[in-house]
Structures are given as C-alpha cells and as structure tokens.
Scaffold this active site. Sequence first.
Site, PDB file in Angstrom:
ATOM      1  N   HIS A 158     -18.135 -19.496  10.786  1.00 21.94           N
ATOM      2  CA  HIS A 158     -17.745 -19.782  12.176  1.00 21.94           C
ATOM      3  C   HIS A 158     -18.756 -20.768  12.776  1.00 21.94           C
ATOM      4  O   HIS A 158     -19.960 -20.673  12.499  1.00 21.94           O
ATOM      5  CB  HIS A 158     -17.770 -18.500  13.038  1.00 21.94           C
ATOM      6  CG  HIS A 158     -16.527 -17.676  12.979  1.00 21.94           C
ATOM      7  ND1 HIS A 158     -16.555 -16.285  12.970  1.00 21.94           N
ATOM      8  CD2 HIS A 158     -15.208 -18.013  12.980  1.00 21.94           C
ATOM      9  CE1 HIS A 158     -15.311 -15.815  12.945  1.00 21.94           C
ATOM     10  NE2 HIS A 158     -14.482 -16.836  12.948  1.00 21.94           N
ATOM     11  N   CYS A 252     -21.581 -13.415  18.724  1.00 19.85           N
ATOM     12  CA  CYS A 252     -20.271 -12.930  18.258  1.00 19.85           C
ATOM     13  C   CYS A 252     -19.822 -11.683  19.019  1.00 19.85           C
ATOM     14  O   CYS A 252     -18.628 -11.420  19.123  1.00 19.85           O
ATOM     15  CB  CYS A 252     -20.310 -12.547  16.784  1.00 19.85           C
ATOM     16  SG  CYS A 252     -20.939 -13.762  15.665  1.00 19.85           S
TER      17      CYS A 252
HETATM   18  N1  ARG Z   1     -16.509  -9.485  10.430  1.00 15.18           N
HETATM   19  C1  ARG Z   1     -16.133 -10.505  11.372  1.00 15.18           C
HETATM   20  C2  ARG Z   1     -15.276 -11.541  10.679  1.00 15.18           C
HETATM   21  O1  ARG Z   1     -15.585 -11.893   9.576  1.00 15.18           O
HETATM   22  C3  ARG Z   1     -17.344 -11.138  11.995  1.00 15.18           C
HETATM   23  C4  ARG Z   1     -17.012 -12.094  13.107  1.00 15.18           C
HETATM   24  C5  ARG Z   1     -18.192 -12.832  13.639  1.00 15.18           C
HETATM   25  N2  ARG Z   1     -17.831 -13.558  14.776  1.00 15.18           N
HETATM   26  C6  ARG Z   1     -18.314 -14.767  15.098  1.00 15.18           C
HETATM   27  N3  ARG Z   1     -17.967 -15.268  16.241  1.00 15.18           N
HETATM   28  N4  ARG Z   1     -19.039 -15.477  14.280  1.00 15.18           N
HETATM   29  O2  ARG Z   1     -14.314 -12.044  11.215  1.00 15.18           O
END
Ligand code: ARG
Length: 265
Positions: A158, A252
């Site tokens: 991300h 996050c």
């Molecule tokens: N386990 C989540 C996923 O893989 C973690 C999300 C993390 N969020 C972020 N904005 N980086 O989707």
Amino acid sequence: MCPPEHFSVLYEINPWMHVEVVVDPERAREQWAALAATLRSAGAEVETLAPQPGLPDLVFTANAGVVNGGVFVPSRFRHPQRQGETPHDVAWFEAHGYDVRPLPGGLSHEGAGDALPFGPAFLSGYRFRSDAAAHLDLSERLGAPVHPVELTDPRFYHFDLTFCPLDDRRALTVPSAWDGYGRKVVAAAVPEPFELAPDEAATFCANAVVVGRTVVMPLCPPRVGRQLETWGFDPVEVDVGEFLKAGGACRCLTLALDVDVPGAP
Ligand code: ARG
C-alpha cells in the site's frame, strides 16, 4: 478508527501475514487504546466504526475509502476476504451525512491506504491492491486531481507504507518502493522529501499519523527522528506490534476525515 474486537490474522493477503502467528487480543486492545489516546492528546478527535465479527481487517480503516470534504469514495477491495467490509464503511459515512460516490465495478482501489492528499492533488499508489485504471474515476468523484505512482516492492503493497505527508512542503518518502516514473511524480509534487532507506521503511515508520506537529509512528529510526525534530515535528512512538502481524501500523488504523483538496482551478 475501529476497535480491534474481532482483529486477528485469519488469512494471508500480504507478505507480513502468517496465519500461524497468534494475535494477543488483550495486547491488541491495549495498543489500539494507546494509539487513540495519543492521537487525542495530540489534538485529534477520534470517531469510531463498530467492529464486526468475521472482518478481522476492518480495524484498518485507512482502507475504508477516500474522503475529500463531504465526499466519500468507498474502496473496492482486491481480495474477497476484505470485500465484506464495504457495506459497513458505506453505512457509517451515509449515517454521518457524507455524499457517498462508489467507483464503477471491475476495478480495485483500497482507499486512503493508497490515495494520500498532498498540496492540490492526491498521490495514489497502484499495482498490488489498486488498479491504475481506477484513478480517473477516483479523480472525478473526489473533484480533485489524482496522480498515480506505481508500487514495485510487495512488502510495501500500500502507498501509505511508502509515503507520509507532513505539511504542504514535506513528506517521508520511500523511493525504492516506486518505479522510475512514480519517483518523478512524487519529486514534482513534494518540494522537501526525506528519503527513507528500505530498512528504515521496514519499521513502518512512514505509516505515521500526523496531528499538527505530532508524528505518531510504530518505531522511529534515529535518522528519521533527527530530521523530524530539525523540521520542528515531535515524533512519538506507539507500539502497534500486534497489528504489524497483519501488515499494518499506525496510519492504517486510522482514516483522516479532515481532508479538503480543492478541485483543479
Ligand atoms: N491485513 C491488511 C491487508 O492486508 C492490512 C492493511 C493495512 N492497511 C494499510 N493502509 N496499509 O489488507
């Protein structure tokens, strides 16, 4: 923010997640509460979304969608494991009077996990979770320009693991996680970047929540701390170790509601 009542690692959709790693629910609750308290004492107001059984990643509200003023564009999650979150996100924003503008079907975009405001536009990472083709539709709905940045390192799946806007000139950046064109896009947008090395980025220090001059991060590498202090920021560490097991950290776990990027003139 969404309390971690049902948080766990039940599937693997990023390289940090391992189903055999057990989450300690009590520690997760304490860490989440400490993060919320730190944000409040820095001056933030915290609203909450009700946790839902069977949606362990709903805690990562950055992925609910993108906010701009009174507009909310809900995410279209790449992985089926997270798609059930969207009706809950949409219900919250409808109940709070937002103009909810969904993206067309068939495209993925994972909200403020990938699209972050900087100056007069959004910068939006794509490849692992969001599609480059979603950016025009996102821009139309947000009423603001969206500049795409291609992500290249699956550990930083991300954009909010690679980019942290600090104020209207400065940002923490992880250029090693972007392709050459993406680096140019960020260089053109950000007058004063502070570039993190990959090992610094792996602490998830770029996944920080900025409230005024306070920068809340899971761990602050020494070089990063010195630069933030030179710039007049106050770095604060909050242990979110339970959430790192799911590949997420401080930012996050939040979704900024005070975003207001005006449309192109
Ligand atoms: N386990 C989540 C996923 O893989 C973690 C999300 C993390 N969020 C972020 N904005 N980086 O989707």
